[in-house]
Write an enzyme that holds these catalytic residues in place. Structure first.
Site, PDB file in Angstrom:
ATOM      1  N   LYS A  44     -14.076  -2.331   7.929  1.00 43.40           N
ATOM      2  CA  LYS A  44     -13.668  -3.371   6.989  1.00 43.40           C
ATOM      3  C   LYS A  44     -14.727  -4.459   6.914  1.00 43.40           C
ATOM      4  O   LYS A  44     -15.609  -4.564   7.776  1.00 43.40           O
ATOM      5  CB  LYS A  44     -12.328  -3.975   7.396  1.00 43.40           C
ATOM      6  CG  LYS A  44     -12.334  -4.653   8.761  1.00 43.40           C
ATOM      7  CD  LYS A  44     -10.975  -5.271   9.101  1.00 43.40           C
ATOM      8  CE  LYS A  44     -11.004  -5.923  10.474  1.00 43.40           C
ATOM      9  NZ  LYS A  44      -9.764  -6.663  10.782  1.00 43.40           N
TER      10      LYS A  44
ATOM     11  N   ASP B 139      -2.690  -8.532  -4.466  1.00 39.87           N
ATOM     12  CA  ASP B 139      -2.948  -7.309  -3.717  1.00 39.87           C
ATOM     13  C   ASP B 139      -3.426  -6.209  -4.656  1.00 39.87           C
ATOM     14  O   ASP B 139      -2.917  -6.072  -5.771  1.00 39.87           O
ATOM     15  CB  ASP B 139      -1.641  -6.880  -3.039  1.00 39.87           C
ATOM     16  CG  ASP B 139      -1.877  -5.974  -1.859  1.00 39.87           C
ATOM     17  OD1 ASP B 139      -3.043  -5.817  -1.461  1.00 39.87           O
ATOM     18  OD2 ASP B 139      -0.894  -5.421  -1.348  1.00 39.87           O
TER      19      ASP B 139
ATOM     20  N   CYS C  81       0.799  -1.233   0.000  1.00 37.50           N
ATOM     21  CA  CYS C  81       0.000   0.000   0.000  1.00 37.50           C
ATOM     22  C   CYS C  81       0.834   1.287   0.000  1.00 37.50           C
ATOM     23  O   CYS C  81       0.492   2.224  -0.752  1.00 37.50           O
ATOM     24  CB  CYS C  81      -1.008  -0.010   1.138  1.00 37.50           C
ATOM     25  SG  CYS C  81      -0.506  -0.841   2.639  1.00 37.50           S
TER      26      CYS C  81
ATOM     27  N   HIS D 239      -5.265  -1.950  -4.596  1.00 41.63           N
ATOM     28  CA  HIS D 239      -5.791  -0.804  -3.863  1.00 41.63           C
ATOM     29  C   HIS D 239      -6.606   0.052  -4.816  1.00 41.63           C
ATOM     30  O   HIS D 239      -6.175   0.314  -5.949  1.00 41.63           O
ATOM     31  CB  HIS D 239      -4.650   0.001  -3.235  1.00 41.63           C
ATOM     32  CG  HIS D 239      -3.898  -0.774  -2.212  1.00 41.63           C
ATOM     33  ND1 HIS D 239      -2.778  -1.524  -2.529  1.00 41.63           N
ATOM     34  CD2 HIS D 239      -4.125  -0.976  -0.887  1.00 41.63           C
ATOM     35  CE1 HIS D 239      -2.343  -2.136  -1.435  1.00 41.63           C
ATOM     36  NE2 HIS D 239      -3.138  -1.823  -0.424  1.00 41.63           N
TER      37      HIS D 239
ATOM     38  N   HIS E   9      -8.323  -1.150   0.516  1.00 41.20           N
ATOM     39  CA  HIS E   9      -7.386  -2.275   0.449  1.00 41.20           C
ATOM     40  C   HIS E   9      -8.208  -3.530   0.149  1.00 41.20           C
ATOM     41  O   HIS E   9      -9.210  -3.772   0.820  1.00 41.20           O
ATOM     42  CB  HIS E   9      -6.670  -2.495   1.781  1.00 41.20           C
ATOM     43  CG  HIS E   9      -5.922  -1.311   2.296  1.00 41.20           C
ATOM     44  ND1 HIS E   9      -4.548  -1.258   2.338  1.00 41.20           N
ATOM     45  CD2 HIS E   9      -6.348  -0.132   2.819  1.00 41.20           C
ATOM     46  CE1 HIS E   9      -4.164  -0.100   2.865  1.00 41.20           C
ATOM     47  NE2 HIS E   9      -5.242   0.594   3.168  1.00 41.20           N
TER      48      HIS E   9
ATOM     49  N   GLN F  36       0.956 -11.697  -2.805  1.00 39.79           N
ATOM     50  CA  GLN F  36      -0.496 -11.552  -2.703  1.00 39.79           C
ATOM     51  C   GLN F  36      -1.078 -11.073  -4.027  1.00 39.79           C
ATOM     52  O   GLN F  36      -0.393 -10.431  -4.819  1.00 39.79           O
ATOM     53  CB  GLN F  36      -0.869 -10.526  -1.631  1.00 39.79           C
ATOM     54  CG  GLN F  36      -0.654 -10.981  -0.203  1.00 39.79           C
ATOM     55  CD  GLN F  36      -1.119  -9.919   0.777  1.00 39.79           C
ATOM     56  OE1 GLN F  36      -0.959  -8.730   0.539  1.00 39.79           O
ATOM     57  NE2 GLN F  36      -1.706 -10.341   1.872  1.00 39.79           N
TER      58      GLN F  36
ATOM     59  N   ARG G  79       7.796 -10.692   5.587  1.00 40.40           N
ATOM     60  CA  ARG G  79       7.439 -10.369   6.970  1.00 40.40           C
ATOM     61  C   ARG G  79       8.249 -11.264   7.896  1.00 40.40           C
ATOM     62  O   ARG G  79       8.334 -12.477   7.699  1.00 40.40           O
ATOM     63  CB  ARG G  79       5.936 -10.541   7.211  1.00 40.40           C
ATOM     64  CG  ARG G  79       5.105  -9.568   6.391  1.00 40.40           C
ATOM     65  CD  ARG G  79       3.614  -9.698   6.596  1.00 40.40           C
ATOM     66  NE  ARG G  79       2.909  -8.791   5.701  1.00 40.40           N
ATOM     67  CZ  ARG G  79       1.583  -8.730   5.578  1.00 40.40           C
ATOM     68  NH1 ARG G  79       0.822  -9.544   6.305  1.00 40.40           N
ATOM     69  NH2 ARG G  79       1.020  -7.874   4.739  1.00 40.40           N
TER      70      ARG G  79
END
Length: 695
Positions: A515, A434, A385, A436, A562, A432, A414
């Site tokens: 969320k 992922d 992000c 946005h 997200h 991911q 991570r």
């Protein structure tokens, strides 16, 4: 009951310091009873005023008495005796509440049994106290924490034993102690204590003392007692231990206090419990099937991936595993193309100043890999992000560009604790799907609806069932209440428009925005968190993101969504491998077809092998993964090995097929099937139709 199978050798006997244990136990009980008696007297002076109790289920209003009436009293009035006895926990004005805890004023009341999330979590949290009592009585250990497992399958208790290492051989004694606590029908009793009282009560346990000292000084501290166990706990709990009709230890492992390798080494005992023995039997059967489907075993058997200590927590995907990853990525890229997403590629390493702007340096640093380059601190990215925010703000944006849907398949790292690493489900290096979405506040509802439709379409393809929860404003929220209210209202509208049932999870939103949590259920009805959808007001502020509005004037701030559908590709491979039991559908399979030559003494083997290679070439050119078994095994053995390897199709070529230019097809999951002989083009057409039908 423990796990089935051969038990390990009897462990060495552990003899607790009974004199010390008894002294500590009696001290805590005496303090508990003294405070409990004092508080009971205090309540008498303010108890008895009439109160109105509104049942959320049907709107009924019942009369009660302040500081006297309890949820259990109400349950006995509004339900049959049997139904009232099944209630485990209540919610009073939105807060979870013990069934025996007196009501403090006018309130709205809900009651829950085991077949609800709140009831089940409370049941397992209470069972963790039973486990804690058993561990303390059997081994004289110092208890640390004992929550229900967040994945929703039981509970555990961490404790400090000194030099003792627990295994399945210890489970018999632990379960016997637990059964004793259950048979005694020990009530779960609750008191509030001051910080000083809590420190005195748990002075002999340095772990509890550490927890107490870190609590806010003005926080009301609660302590629960069941039998000989007095434990620091927020609660709430089931009425008494007799509700736990079936109890089993399931696993034992080591852990570290606070998850930090430099702290004390602990032993963690896992357990599961149910209100009847049949559910435990069903759970045990399911766990046996889960063992058969374990992705680590299947992954090794199918040669999909390996792990190596040269890079702990980072997976080596082998060729067949890489095929699955590539299929998943290609699948998502096609979905992005059709849904208006733009794919970007972002760096893996950023200067720590970026993470300071985003807030991750302050709140997430210990989970990052941080090192020095050219005299400056940099970090491997744990999420995409902040990089996407930098892309958004690299030039002036117009309202006409919004919504801007930005997708990224970047590698993330991570720094997970070594003890938490588990196959593909918990790794340090992952990718991911992922994305946005930067949009105007007025576009949030439509964008959320689009993401929910995206999730539904994808999960249908995999055969997943799922549930939706709206997590609302937490206590530590950032921003203003009006913005939060508008955002939550739009999420509610989008959830309603989806046509799917959904629940509210009050106060569990992220600090930066509400969320929607999506829980996925696999073939064994196990729940996983894969997809995520979060509104974020904070990062656009931190990065000073703006766009030019429709009418000239002050620049406006975008809202950031997200979202991920599959989540971590590594974790999704593990989930799918277990979901399918290793039997991949054709479109996703790394072994779609194999050609097994059928040799005969009256026909040249070379001609059959050449034809097999020719067939392979045609199928490969059509875009399918196909192999040729060129071993000298018998034909029967070749077919058996191909079936064990989970090839979707086994194609036979022998003298007849060579002469006719055809192949004979055997399908993986069809027993006693009538074999069909078709042309190679027809076989390819069949493969294409099956893939098209699946997607």
């Amino acid at each position: 009951m423990g796990k089935k199978g051969k038990s390990p050798a009897a462990p060495p006997e552990v003899v607790p310091d009974n004199a010390y244990l008894e002294a500590v136990t009696q001290k805590r009980i005496a303090l508990f009873e003294a405070i409990q008696a004092r508080q009971a007297v205090e309540r008498l002076s303010i108890a008895g005023d009439p109160i109105r109790i509104t049942l959320v289920l049907d709107g009924q209003v019942k009369e009660g008495k302040r500081w006297i009436s309890t949820p259990m009293d109400v349950a006995k009035v509004v339900s049959s005796r049997r139904e009232a006895a099944s209630f485990l926990i209540a919610r009073v004005n939105g807060a979870l509440w013990d069934m025996a805890r007196p009501l403090e004023g006018d309130c709205e009341l809900e009651l829950f049994g085991f077949d609800t999330k709140d009831g089940r979590d409370t049941f397992w949290h209470s069972s963790a106290h039973i486990l804690g009592e058993a561990l303390e009585r059997a081994y004289g250990c110092k208890l640390c924490i004992g929550p229900c497992v967040t994945r929703g399958e039981g509970f555990y208790y961490d404790a400090y034993y000194g030099g003792v290492t627990l295994n399945e051989g210890h489970f018999g004694l632990i379960q016997a102690q637990a059964r004793k606590a259950v048979d005694e029908k020990q009530p779960f009793e609750r008191i509030k204590v001051s910080r000083v009282e809590a420190l005195e009560m748990f002075a002999e346990n340095q772990f509890k003392v550490e927890i107490i000292k870190e609590l806010p000084e003005d926080l009301a501290i609660t302590v629960y007692r069941c039998g000989d166990l007095v434990d620091l706990c927020r609660g709430p709990h089931i009425p008494n231990t007799s509700f736990v009709k079936a109890f089993a230890c399931t696993n034992a492992s080591s852990s570290y206090w606070r998850g930090k390798a430099e702290r004390e080494s602990l032993q963690r005992v896992y357990g599961v419990s149910f209100p009847d023995s049949k559910r435990l039997k069903d759970y045990s059967d399911m766990m046996e099937e889960a063992q058969r489907r374990d992705h680590r075993k299947l992954g090794q058997r199918q040669e999909l991936f390996i792990f190596n200590p040269v890079s702990p927590g980072c997976c080596f995907f082998l060729p067949h595993g890489a095929r699955i990853l590539n299929k998943l990525k290609t699948f998502m890229q096609q979905e992005y193309w059709e849904r208006g997403y733009e794919e970007v590629v972002t760096p893996n390493v950023y200067n720590m100043s970026l993470w300071e702007t985003s807030g991750h340096a302050a709140n997430y640093r210990e989970n990052m890999f941080v090192f020095e380059v050219d005299g400056q601190e940099v970090g491997l990215k744990p999420m995409n992000c902040p990089g996407h925010c930098e892309i958004f703000r690299h030039r002036t944006r117009s309202y006409r560009e919004l919504p801007l849907r930005m997708a990224d398949f970047g590698v993330l790292h991570r720094n997970e604790a070594s003890g938490a690493l588990t196959g593909l489900t918990r790794v340090r290096r992952f990718v991911q799907d992922d994305a946005h979405i930067f949009c105007r506040e007025s576009q949030v509802k439509d964008e959320v609806e689009g993401v929910l439709k995206f999730i539904d379409d994808v999960y249908k393809i995999f055969g997943f069932e799922y549930e939706l929860e709206l997590s609302t404003r937490p206590e530590n929220y950032l921003g203003d209440v009006e913005t939060w209210n508008r955002a939550e209202h739009q999420l509610k509208e989008a959830l309603t428009a989806s046509g799917k049932p959904w629940k509210v999870n009050d106060g569990d939103g992220a600090f930066y925005g509400p969320k929607i949590d999506i829980g996925v259920f696999d073939a064994l009805k196990r729940k996983f968190q894969c997809a995520t959808l979060q509104l974020d007001f904070q990062l656009p502020i931190n990065f000073k993101l703006t766009y030019a509005p429709e009418e000239q004037g002050k620049l406006e701030r975008p809202v950031m969504i997200h979202r991920a559908i599959l989540g971590s590709f590594e974790r999704m491979v593990a989930i799918l491998l277990e979901h399918y039991g290793g039997k991949w559908p054709l479109w996703l399979s790394p072994r779609q077809a194999i050609i097994c030559p059928l040799f005969r003494p009256d026909y040249p083997n070379e001609a059959i092998l050449e034809y097999a290679k020719e067939v392979r070439g045609k199928i490969h050119k059509a875009g399918f993964y196909v192999d040729v078994d060129m071993t000298d095994e018998t034909f029967k053995k070749k077919v058996a090995l191909a079936q064990a390897a989970q090839y979707n199709y086994i194609l036979t070529v022998g003298p007849e097929e060579v002469n006719s230019g055809e192949v004979t097809i055997r399908v993986r999951d069809k027993k006693d099937q009538a074999l069909s002989t078709v042309s190679v083009d027809d076989a390819i057409r069949r493969f294409r139709e099956e893939v098209a039908a699946f997607q």
